[in-house]
Scaffold this motif. Sequence first.
Motif, PDB file in Angstrom:
ATOM      1  N   HIS A   1      59.848 -49.721 -52.286  1.00  0.00           N
ATOM      2  CA  HIS A   1      58.731 -49.698 -53.375  1.00  0.00           C
ATOM      3  C   HIS A   1      58.200 -51.179 -53.850  1.00  0.00           C
ATOM      4  O   HIS A   1      57.187 -51.697 -54.060  1.00  0.00           O
ATOM      5  N   GLN A   2      59.134 -52.031 -54.095  1.00  0.00           N
ATOM      6  CA  GLN A   2      59.119 -53.307 -54.394  1.00  0.00           C
ATOM      7  C   GLN A   2      58.300 -54.212 -53.324  1.00  0.00           C
ATOM      8  O   GLN A   2      57.277 -54.987 -53.541  1.00  0.00           O
ATOM      9  N   PHE A   3      58.375 -53.870 -51.930  1.00  0.00           N
ATOM     10  CA  PHE A   3      57.864 -54.640 -50.929  1.00  0.00           C
ATOM     11  C   PHE A   3      56.512 -54.236 -50.984  1.00  0.00           C
ATOM     12  O   PHE A   3      55.496 -54.754 -50.845  1.00  0.00           O
ATOM     13  N   ILE A   4      56.147 -52.640 -51.064  1.00  0.00           N
ATOM     14  CA  ILE A   4      54.832 -52.302 -50.899  1.00  0.00           C
ATOM     15  C   ILE A   4      54.020 -52.859 -52.141  1.00  0.00           C
ATOM     16  O   ILE A   4      52.814 -53.378 -51.824  1.00  0.00           O
ATOM     17  N   THR A   5      54.538 -52.924 -53.390  1.00  0.00           N
ATOM     18  CA  THR A   5      53.726 -53.386 -54.621  1.00  0.00           C
ATOM     19  C   THR A   5      53.509 -54.794 -54.713  1.00  0.00           C
ATOM     20  O   THR A   5      52.725 -55.364 -55.348  1.00  0.00           O
ATOM     21  N   HIS A   6      54.590 -55.511 -54.123  1.00  0.00           N
ATOM     22  CA  HIS A   6      54.593 -57.089 -54.401  1.00  0.00           C
ATOM     23  C   HIS A   6      54.226 -57.813 -53.119  1.00  0.00           C
ATOM     24  O   HIS A   6      54.237 -59.086 -53.202  1.00  0.00           O
ATOM     25  N   SER A   7      54.147 -57.128 -51.823  1.00  0.00           N
ATOM     26  CA  SER A   7      53.862 -58.080 -50.774  1.00  0.00           C
ATOM     27  C   SER A   7      52.627 -58.682 -50.623  1.00  0.00           C
ATOM     28  O   SER A   7      51.691 -58.228 -51.148  1.00  0.00           O
ATOM     29  N   ARG A   8      52.501 -59.744 -50.059  1.00  0.00           N
ATOM     30  CA  ARG A   8      51.338 -60.819 -49.918  1.00  0.00           C
ATOM     31  C   ARG A   8      50.783 -60.559 -48.696  1.00  0.00           C
ATOM     32  O   ARG A   8      49.628 -61.153 -48.282  1.00  0.00           O
ATOM     33  N   CYS A   9      51.303 -59.587 -47.752  1.00  0.00           N
ATOM     34  CA  CYS A   9      50.570 -59.080 -46.554  1.00  0.00           C
ATOM     35  C   CYS A   9      49.578 -58.344 -46.653  1.00  0.00           C
ATOM     36  O   CYS A   9      49.225 -57.544 -47.729  1.00  0.00           O
ATOM     37  N   SER A  10      48.513 -58.407 -45.709  1.00  0.00           N
ATOM     38  CA  SER A  10      47.316 -57.443 -45.676  1.00  0.00           C
ATOM     39  C   SER A  10      47.452 -56.437 -44.498  1.00  0.00           C
ATOM     40  O   SER A  10      47.109 -56.710 -43.518  1.00  0.00           O
ATOM     41  N   LEU A  11      48.466 -55.440 -44.691  1.00  0.00           N
ATOM     42  CA  LEU A  11      48.761 -54.488 -43.654  1.00  0.00           C
ATOM     43  C   LEU A  11      47.493 -53.621 -43.388  1.00  0.00           C
ATOM     44  O   LEU A  11      46.897 -53.345 -44.128  1.00  0.00           O
ATOM     45  N   GLN A  12      47.520 -53.734 -41.811  1.00  0.00           N
ATOM     46  CA  GLN A  12      46.379 -52.843 -41.284  1.00  0.00           C
ATOM     47  C   GLN A  12      47.192 -51.549 -40.396  1.00  0.00           C
ATOM     48  O   GLN A  12      46.613 -50.580 -40.522  1.00  0.00           O
ATOM     49  N   GLN A  13      48.496 -51.838 -40.315  1.00  0.00           N
ATOM     50  CA  GLN A  13      49.129 -50.584 -39.697  1.00  0.00           C
ATOM     51  C   GLN A  13      50.451 -50.460 -40.463  1.00  0.00           C
ATOM     52  O   GLN A  13      51.211 -51.154 -40.530  1.00  0.00           O
ATOM     53  N   LEU A  14      50.788 -49.011 -40.792  1.00  0.00           N
ATOM     54  CA  LEU A  14      52.142 -48.725 -41.388  1.00  0.00           C
ATOM     55  C   LEU A  14      52.638 -47.514 -40.785  1.00  0.00           C
ATOM     56  O   LEU A  14      51.957 -46.544 -40.832  1.00  0.00           O
ATOM     57  N   ASP A  15      53.738 -47.633 -40.317  1.00  0.00           N
ATOM     58  CA  ASP A  15      54.495 -46.645 -39.695  1.00  0.00           C
ATOM     59  C   ASP A  15      55.916 -46.310 -40.162  1.00  0.00           C
ATOM     60  O   ASP A  15      56.794 -47.026 -40.101  1.00  0.00           O
ATOM     61  N   LEU A  16      55.968 -45.237 -40.746  1.00  0.00           N
ATOM     62  CA  LEU A  16      57.291 -44.972 -41.427  1.00  0.00           C
ATOM     63  C   LEU A  16      57.843 -43.564 -41.121  1.00  0.00           C
ATOM     64  O   LEU A  16      57.049 -42.460 -40.937  1.00  0.00           O
ATOM     65  N   CYS A  17      59.093 -43.622 -40.677  1.00  0.00           N
ATOM     66  CA  CYS A  17      59.803 -42.381 -40.533  1.00  0.00           C
ATOM     67  C   CYS A  17      61.134 -42.441 -41.363  1.00  0.00           C
ATOM     68  O   CYS A  17      62.189 -43.229 -41.005  1.00  0.00           O
ATOM     69  N   LEU A  18      61.013 -42.172 -42.694  1.00  0.00           N
ATOM     70  CA  LEU A  18      62.035 -42.216 -43.760  1.00  0.00           C
ATOM     71  C   LEU A  18      62.283 -40.841 -44.250  1.00  0.00           C
ATOM     72  O   LEU A  18      61.879 -40.136 -45.271  1.00  0.00           O
ATOM     73  N   PRO A  19      63.029 -39.830 -43.547  1.00  0.00           N
ATOM     74  CA  PRO A  19      63.328 -38.464 -44.078  1.00  0.00           C
ATOM     75  C   PRO A  19      64.109 -38.588 -45.349  1.00  0.00           C
ATOM     76  O   PRO A  19      63.930 -37.494 -46.233  1.00  0.00           O
ATOM     77  N   HIS A  20      64.959 -39.634 -45.720  1.00  0.00           N
ATOM     78  CA  HIS A  20      65.597 -39.486 -46.959  1.00  0.00           C
ATOM     79  C   HIS A  20      65.292 -40.452 -47.930  1.00  0.00           C
ATOM     80  O   HIS A  20      66.210 -40.632 -48.987  1.00  0.00           O
ATOM     81  N   ASP A  21      64.088 -41.023 -48.099  1.00  0.00           N
ATOM     82  CA  ASP A  21      64.019 -42.243 -48.775  1.00  0.00           C
ATOM     83  C   ASP A  21      62.538 -42.011 -49.415  1.00  0.00           C
ATOM     84  O   ASP A  21      62.066 -42.613 -50.694  1.00  0.00           O
ATOM     85  N   LEU A  22      61.378 -41.869 -48.400  1.00  0.00           N
ATOM     86  CA  LEU A  22      60.086 -41.854 -48.864  1.00  0.00           C
ATOM     87  C   LEU A  22      59.794 -40.680 -49.993  1.00  0.00           C
ATOM     88  O   LEU A  22      59.866 -39.385 -49.568  1.00  0.00           O
ATOM     89  N   ILE A  23      59.127 -40.960 -51.029  1.00  0.00           N
ATOM     90  CA  ILE A  23      58.674 -40.106 -51.869  1.00  0.00           C
ATOM     91  C   ILE A  23      57.547 -40.320 -52.345  1.00  0.00           C
ATOM     92  O   ILE A  23      56.596 -41.212 -51.870  1.00  0.00           O
ATOM     93  N   ASN A  24      56.754 -39.303 -53.248  1.00  0.00           N
ATOM     94  CA  ASN A  24      55.392 -39.416 -53.585  1.00  0.00           C
ATOM     95  C   ASN A  24      54.726 -40.715 -54.099  1.00  0.00           C
ATOM     96  O   ASN A  24      53.856 -41.374 -53.885  1.00  0.00           O
ATOM     97  N   TYR A  25      55.734 -41.547 -54.844  1.00  0.00           N
ATOM     98  CA  TYR A  25      55.052 -42.558 -55.655  1.00  0.00           C
ATOM     99  C   TYR A  25      54.867 -43.758 -54.567  1.00  0.00           C
ATOM    100  O   TYR A  25      54.342 -44.803 -54.652  1.00  0.00           O
ATOM    101  N   HIS A  26      55.963 -43.688 -53.348  1.00  0.00           N
ATOM    102  CA  HIS A  26      55.682 -44.802 -52.431  1.00  0.00           C
ATOM    103  C   HIS A  26      54.215 -44.755 -51.808  1.00  0.00           C
ATOM    104  O   HIS A  26      53.563 -45.697 -51.555  1.00  0.00           O
ATOM    105  N   LEU A  27      53.930 -43.442 -51.545  1.00  0.00           N
ATOM    106  CA  LEU A  27      52.445 -43.026 -51.142  1.00  0.00           C
ATOM    107  C   LEU A  27      51.449 -43.423 -51.928  1.00  0.00           C
ATOM    108  O   LEU A  27      50.423 -44.205 -51.457  1.00  0.00           O
ATOM    109  N   SER A  28      51.552 -43.179 -53.034  1.00  0.00           N
ATOM    110  CA  SER A  28      50.483 -43.673 -54.082  1.00  0.00           C
ATOM    111  C   SER A  28      50.505 -45.313 -54.056  1.00  0.00           C
ATOM    112  O   SER A  28      49.271 -45.801 -54.233  1.00  0.00           O
TER     113      SER A  28
END
Length: 424
Positions: free
Chosen positions: A284-311
């Motif tokens: 979550h810290q990476f997503i909210t504070h990253s200085r990158c302008s991502l165009q492609q994101l691919d996540l397979c995280l069965p035990h970690d990704l939750i709703n607030y990550h997607l928001s």
Amino acid sequence: MEIDAILGDELLEEVLRRLHPHSFFPSSTDDVSLVSKRWLRLYRSSKSRLDLSLSPENCTAPSLSSFLSHFPHLSFLHIVISTVGGCGGDAISAFPDQILHSISLSCTKLTTLYLDHATVSLSPLLSLSNSCPHLTRLSISLSTSVSLHWLRFFRSLQTLSVCFKFVPGESKHLDDDASGGKYFDAELKLENLTMLYIRRGGYGFDWLWRSCKNLKKLQLVRCQGIGDDTSVSSFVNCFKGLQEVELQRCGFVVLEILSKVLVNCTSLNSLLIFNMASSYGLLHQFITHSRCSLQQLDLCLPHDLINYHLSAVADRFRGLLSLRLTLCHLVTGEGLRTMVLAMTNELQELALIDCKVEPGLLTILGQRFRNLRKLDLSYNGKLVDDEFIALLASCNCLRELRVRECEGLTNASVISMFKSCKQL
């Protein structure tokens, strides 16, 4: 036969070259070699690509050198080495090195070499660098005791894949080449680097990270670390122009890499994370504070990704063109709905594989992303015809569509694909 006599070697060779590798009937291109010895010779001369499966039981180094000499314009070579009994351990272990020596003798125009299921040593690699100066792509396996300093002799190499294999009882000291002495930083031309099975505390990576100043894509697969303490401090040297990072089944080392990317990398536009250990909030810290302008994101995280990550993804990466989510079991249908509504309509690729695609979501997808080119909804058993057909009517720009194991869809959906998706 009169026509055969009229056709000169150069003209016939050009005809044969145009038959492959994109012929509609690949087997027919092999049949031309049966016409005559002349056609066989010219057919071999016209080939630029070769795929072989070899073992010590069916091949020797002299026979391979003789065979490869019939393909003077070979630029792409893929060899799979198999061992099926009948040979001693010494013969099996020496076979890959013999293969490389044969390639060095016969394939001077080679630009791509893939050598699978075999571990090679230092000496044949040095021979290969001298004999194949135009090699741009290389895929090999190495013992963990072999250093990577041989890379400085491959002056044209742009894409490298190395699978490290640990041999019990091997020395921790790395092999050196004949030059001896201290190695200085090199200006490697590597743009794409794939490393498999790096061990935690592994030696010899410090020089590699310091020398990869042109890297654009880094892929780490099943790695326990990125080297010893010195290597870890040098790792950020390859971040300056880094555009793509893929981390597959790398456990806790993903946390270390993400933290360094967050601080040191601003050029990243593509990130893939497959099955990492618990991120303890770092994702979550990476997503909210990253200085990158991502165009492609691919996540397979069965035990970690939750709703607030997607928001956070929808809010932070406004220029996202491709989003792939796989096995995100902790994300709810409401979380997906909130993310979709928050994203811009510029998305061109979307994958929700084995996610909770609940009723109503497809309707929102169709209204929101009318410019989708690729859509993957595989392994979602709750999909039904009505919603899916409505989605296809809205997303009529689709070129790729995957609905594997979507058991709720019937023939009606298949018919709708043909009617609505003219570019499929």
